[in-house]
Design a protein around this motif. Structure first.
Motif, PDB file in Angstrom:
ATOM      1  N   VAL A  75      79.605 -30.935 138.723  1.00 58.14           N
ATOM      2  CA  VAL A  75      81.047 -31.209 138.594  1.00 58.14           C
ATOM      3  C   VAL A  75      81.757 -29.905 138.231  1.00 58.14           C
ATOM      4  O   VAL A  75      81.132 -28.958 137.759  1.00 58.14           O
ATOM      5  CB  VAL A  75      81.338 -32.276 137.505  1.00 58.14           C
ATOM      6  N   ALA A  76      83.047 -29.863 138.427  1.00 56.92           N
ATOM      7  CA  ALA A  76      83.828 -28.685 138.044  1.00 56.92           C
ATOM      8  C   ALA A  76      83.807 -28.541 136.525  1.00 56.92           C
ATOM      9  O   ALA A  76      83.889 -29.528 135.793  1.00 56.92           O
ATOM     10  CB  ALA A  76      85.250 -28.814 138.560  1.00 56.92           C
ATOM     11  N   VAL A  77      83.696 -27.312 136.069  1.00 57.79           N
ATOM     12  CA  VAL A  77      83.689 -27.013 134.637  1.00 57.79           C
ATOM     13  C   VAL A  77      84.759 -25.956 134.386  1.00 57.79           C
ATOM     14  O   VAL A  77      84.775 -24.909 135.034  1.00 57.79           O
ATOM     15  CB  VAL A  77      82.310 -26.484 134.180  1.00 57.79           C
ATOM     16  N   GLY A  78      85.642 -26.246 133.450  1.00 54.38           N
ATOM     17  CA  GLY A  78      86.703 -25.303 133.109  1.00 54.38           C
ATOM     18  C   GLY A  78      86.173 -24.067 132.409  1.00 54.38           C
ATOM     19  O   GLY A  78      85.037 -24.048 131.914  1.00 54.38           O
ATOM     20  N   ALA A  79      87.001 -23.063 132.352  1.00 56.03           N
ATOM     21  CA  ALA A  79      86.630 -21.819 131.682  1.00 56.03           C
ATOM     22  C   ALA A  79      86.325 -22.074 130.205  1.00 56.03           C
ATOM     23  O   ALA A  79      86.978 -22.879 129.545  1.00 56.03           O
ATOM     24  CB  ALA A  79      87.756 -20.792 131.814  1.00 56.03           C
ATOM     25  N   ASN A  80      85.298 -21.401 129.720  1.00 56.12           N
ATOM     26  CA  ASN A  80      84.883 -21.446 128.311  1.00 56.12           C
ATOM     27  C   ASN A  80      84.549 -22.854 127.822  1.00 56.12           C
ATOM     28  O   ASN A  80      84.824 -23.202 126.680  1.00 56.12           O
ATOM     29  CB  ASN A  80      85.946 -20.786 127.425  1.00 56.12           C
ATOM     30  N   GLN A  81      83.912 -23.632 128.665  1.00 61.81           N
ATOM     31  CA  GLN A  81      83.517 -24.997 128.310  1.00 61.81           C
ATOM     32  C   GLN A  81      82.013 -25.155 128.101  1.00 61.81           C
ATOM     33  O   GLN A  81      81.559 -26.212 127.693  1.00 61.81           O
ATOM     34  CB  GLN A  81      83.973 -25.984 129.404  1.00 61.81           C
ATOM     35  N   ILE A  82      81.242 -24.113 128.386  1.00 61.68           N
ATOM     36  CA  ILE A  82      79.787 -24.179 128.221  1.00 61.68           C
ATOM     37  C   ILE A  82      79.395 -23.402 126.973  1.00 61.68           C
ATOM     38  O   ILE A  82      79.622 -22.196 126.886  1.00 61.68           O
ATOM     39  CB  ILE A  82      79.046 -23.596 129.441  1.00 61.68           C
ATOM     40  N   SER A  83      78.819 -24.108 126.002  1.00 60.81           N
ATOM     41  CA  SER A  83      78.242 -23.429 124.834  1.00 60.81           C
ATOM     42  C   SER A  83      76.811 -23.081 125.205  1.00 60.81           C
ATOM     43  O   SER A  83      76.052 -23.949 125.634  1.00 60.81           O
ATOM     44  CB  SER A  83      78.229 -24.339 123.610  1.00 60.81           C
ATOM     45  N   ALA A  84      76.447 -21.833 125.052  1.00 61.92           N
ATOM     46  CA  ALA A  84      75.114 -21.411 125.468  1.00 61.92           C
ATOM     47  C   ALA A  84      74.438 -20.589 124.388  1.00 61.92           C
ATOM     48  O   ALA A  84      75.076 -19.837 123.651  1.00 61.92           O
ATOM     49  CB  ALA A  84      75.202 -20.602 126.753  1.00 61.92           C
ATOM     50  N   THR A  85      73.124 -20.770 124.318  1.00 65.37           N
ATOM     51  CA  THR A  85      72.270 -19.983 123.435  1.00 65.37           C
ATOM     52  C   THR A  85      71.102 -19.480 124.265  1.00 65.37           C
ATOM     53  O   THR A  85      70.381 -20.275 124.872  1.00 65.37           O
ATOM     54  CB  THR A  85      71.741 -20.838 122.269  1.00 65.37           C
ATOM     55  N   PHE A  98      71.213 -14.780 121.464  1.00 64.96           N
ATOM     56  CA  PHE A  98      72.516 -14.429 122.009  1.00 64.96           C
ATOM     57  C   PHE A  98      73.252 -15.736 122.261  1.00 64.96           C
ATOM     58  O   PHE A  98      72.688 -16.660 122.840  1.00 64.96           O
ATOM     59  CB  PHE A  98      72.360 -13.660 123.328  1.00 64.96           C
ATOM     60  N   SER A  99      74.487 -15.829 121.802  1.00 60.07           N
ATOM     61  CA  SER A  99      75.192 -17.101 121.965  1.00 60.07           C
ATOM     62  C   SER A  99      76.669 -16.874 122.212  1.00 60.07           C
ATOM     63  O   SER A  99      77.209 -15.790 121.977  1.00 60.07           O
ATOM     64  CB  SER A  99      74.989 -17.981 120.724  1.00 60.07           C
ATOM     65  N   GLY A 100      77.301 -17.937 122.682  1.00 54.25           N
ATOM     66  CA  GLY A 100      78.735 -17.882 122.915  1.00 54.25           C
ATOM     67  C   GLY A 100      79.208 -19.057 123.739  1.00 54.25           C
ATOM     68  O   GLY A 100      78.420 -19.899 124.178  1.00 54.25           O
ATOM     69  N   LYS A 101      80.481 -19.106 123.910  1.00 49.14           N
ATOM     70  CA  LYS A 101      81.117 -20.138 124.724  1.00 49.14           C
ATOM     71  C   LYS A 101      82.015 -19.395 125.702  1.00 49.14           C
ATOM     72  O   LYS A 101      83.233 -19.314 125.520  1.00 49.14           O
ATOM     73  CB  LYS A 101      81.911 -21.098 123.840  1.00 49.14           C
ATOM     74  N   ALA A 102      81.376 -18.786 126.683  1.00 51.73           N
ATOM     75  CA  ALA A 102      82.094 -17.947 127.634  1.00 51.73           C
ATOM     76  C   ALA A 102      81.569 -18.189 129.037  1.00 51.73           C
ATOM     77  O   ALA A 102      80.400 -17.929 129.315  1.00 51.73           O
ATOM     78  CB  ALA A 102      81.932 -16.478 127.265  1.00 51.73           C
ATOM     79  N   ASN A 103      82.404 -18.739 129.866  1.00 51.23           N
ATOM     80  CA  ASN A 103      82.073 -18.912 131.273  1.00 51.23           C
ATOM     81  C   ASN A 103      83.380 -18.926 132.064  1.00 51.23           C
ATOM     82  O   ASN A 103      84.414 -19.348 131.545  1.00 51.23           O
ATOM     83  CB  ASN A 103      81.294 -20.211 131.513  1.00 51.23           C
ATOM     84  N   PRO A 104      83.333 -18.472 133.308  1.00 46.20           N
ATOM     85  CA  PRO A 104      84.520 -18.604 134.144  1.00 46.20           C
ATOM     86  C   PRO A 104      84.670 -20.055 134.572  1.00 46.20           C
ATOM     87  O   PRO A 104      83.741 -20.860 134.410  1.00 46.20           O
ATOM     88  CB  PRO A 104      84.207 -17.701 135.335  1.00 46.20           C
ATOM     89  N   ALA A 105      85.807 -20.417 135.124  1.00 43.10           N
ATOM     90  CA  ALA A 105      85.959 -21.754 135.710  1.00 43.10           C
ATOM     91  C   ALA A 105      84.953 -21.868 136.857  1.00 43.10           C
ATOM     92  O   ALA A 105      84.809 -20.947 137.662  1.00 43.10           O
ATOM     93  CB  ALA A 105      87.379 -21.945 136.222  1.00 43.10           C
ATOM     94  N   LEU A 106      84.223 -22.978 136.877  1.00 48.48           N
ATOM     95  CA  LEU A 106      83.174 -23.177 137.880  1.00 48.48           C
ATOM     96  C   LEU A 106      83.497 -24.399 138.730  1.00 48.48           C
ATOM     97  O   LEU A 106      83.515 -25.518 138.212  1.00 48.48           O
ATOM     98  CB  LEU A 106      81.819 -23.374 137.194  1.00 48.48           C
ATOM     99  N   PRO A 107      83.721 -24.220 140.016  1.00 50.01           N
ATOM    100  CA  PRO A 107      83.928 -25.380 140.882  1.00 50.01           C
ATOM    101  C   PRO A 107      82.628 -26.175 141.021  1.00 50.01           C
ATOM    102  O   PRO A 107      81.540 -25.633 140.853  1.00 50.01           O
ATOM    103  CB  PRO A 107      84.331 -24.782 142.227  1.00 50.01           C
TER     104      PRO A 107
END
Length: 160
Positions: A75-85, A98-107
């Motif tokens: 599904v489409a995911v908006g920018a900075n919606q994925i929390s990753a470790t 390494f962690s953060g909540k940084a991603n571009p908008a993903l179609p």
């Protein structure tokens, strides 16, 4: 006759300049990670898997890693919606996270790109995502996706 004071001032300025240049010659170089890009294969269970590209940067003890994977988002995911470790094994024992909540908008249907993820490193750290355990954990819309690295990084671990 008037005595010129410009010569002693000029000599002093040259001496200060020479000391500054000598100091630069012996100053430590900027920290740099090698390689800056590596690839590895990840298994994310029912979410899929495949190859991923990891790109690392370093500034002193601060480091970032950006990951682009073969895993696609259904599904489409908006920018900075994925929390990753991202957990990397340290040569000699231990891990660095390494962690953060940084991603571009993903179609929908696009490859997952995460980062930059922030972490702290020490000089000489040799880090690889291949180890027993979850290397990458993503939380998307409250759903946790765990990914295990199934291969070692190529061309090799990140050395900071």
């Amino acid at each position: 006759m008037r005595k010129s004071t410009s010569r002693p001032v000029a000599r002093a300025a040259l001496a200060v300049g020479a000391v500054a240049v000598a100091g630069l010659a012996f100053a430590p170089g900027a920290a740099a990670v090698t390689p800056t890009t590596a690839t590895a294969t990840y298994d994310c269970g029912t979410w899929g898997g495949g190859g991923a590209t990891l790109t690392a940067t370093q500034s002193g003890t601060a480091a970032t890693i950006t990951l682009t994977s073969a895993v696609t988002t259904p599904v489409a995911v908006g920018a900075n919606q994925i929390s990753a470790t991202l957990t990397l094994a340290k040569d000699g024992g231990g891990t660095r996270v390494f962690s953060g909540k940084a991603n571009p908008a993903l179609p929908a249907g696009s490859s997952v790109k995460i980062g930059p993820l922030n972490g702290t490193v020490a000089a000489g750290d040799s880090l690889n995502s291949y180890f027993a355990g979850t290397a990458l954990k993503m939380v998307i819309f409250g759903i946790t996706v765990n990914c295990d690295a199934t291969t070692s990084q190529s061309p090799g671990p990140f050395v900071f």
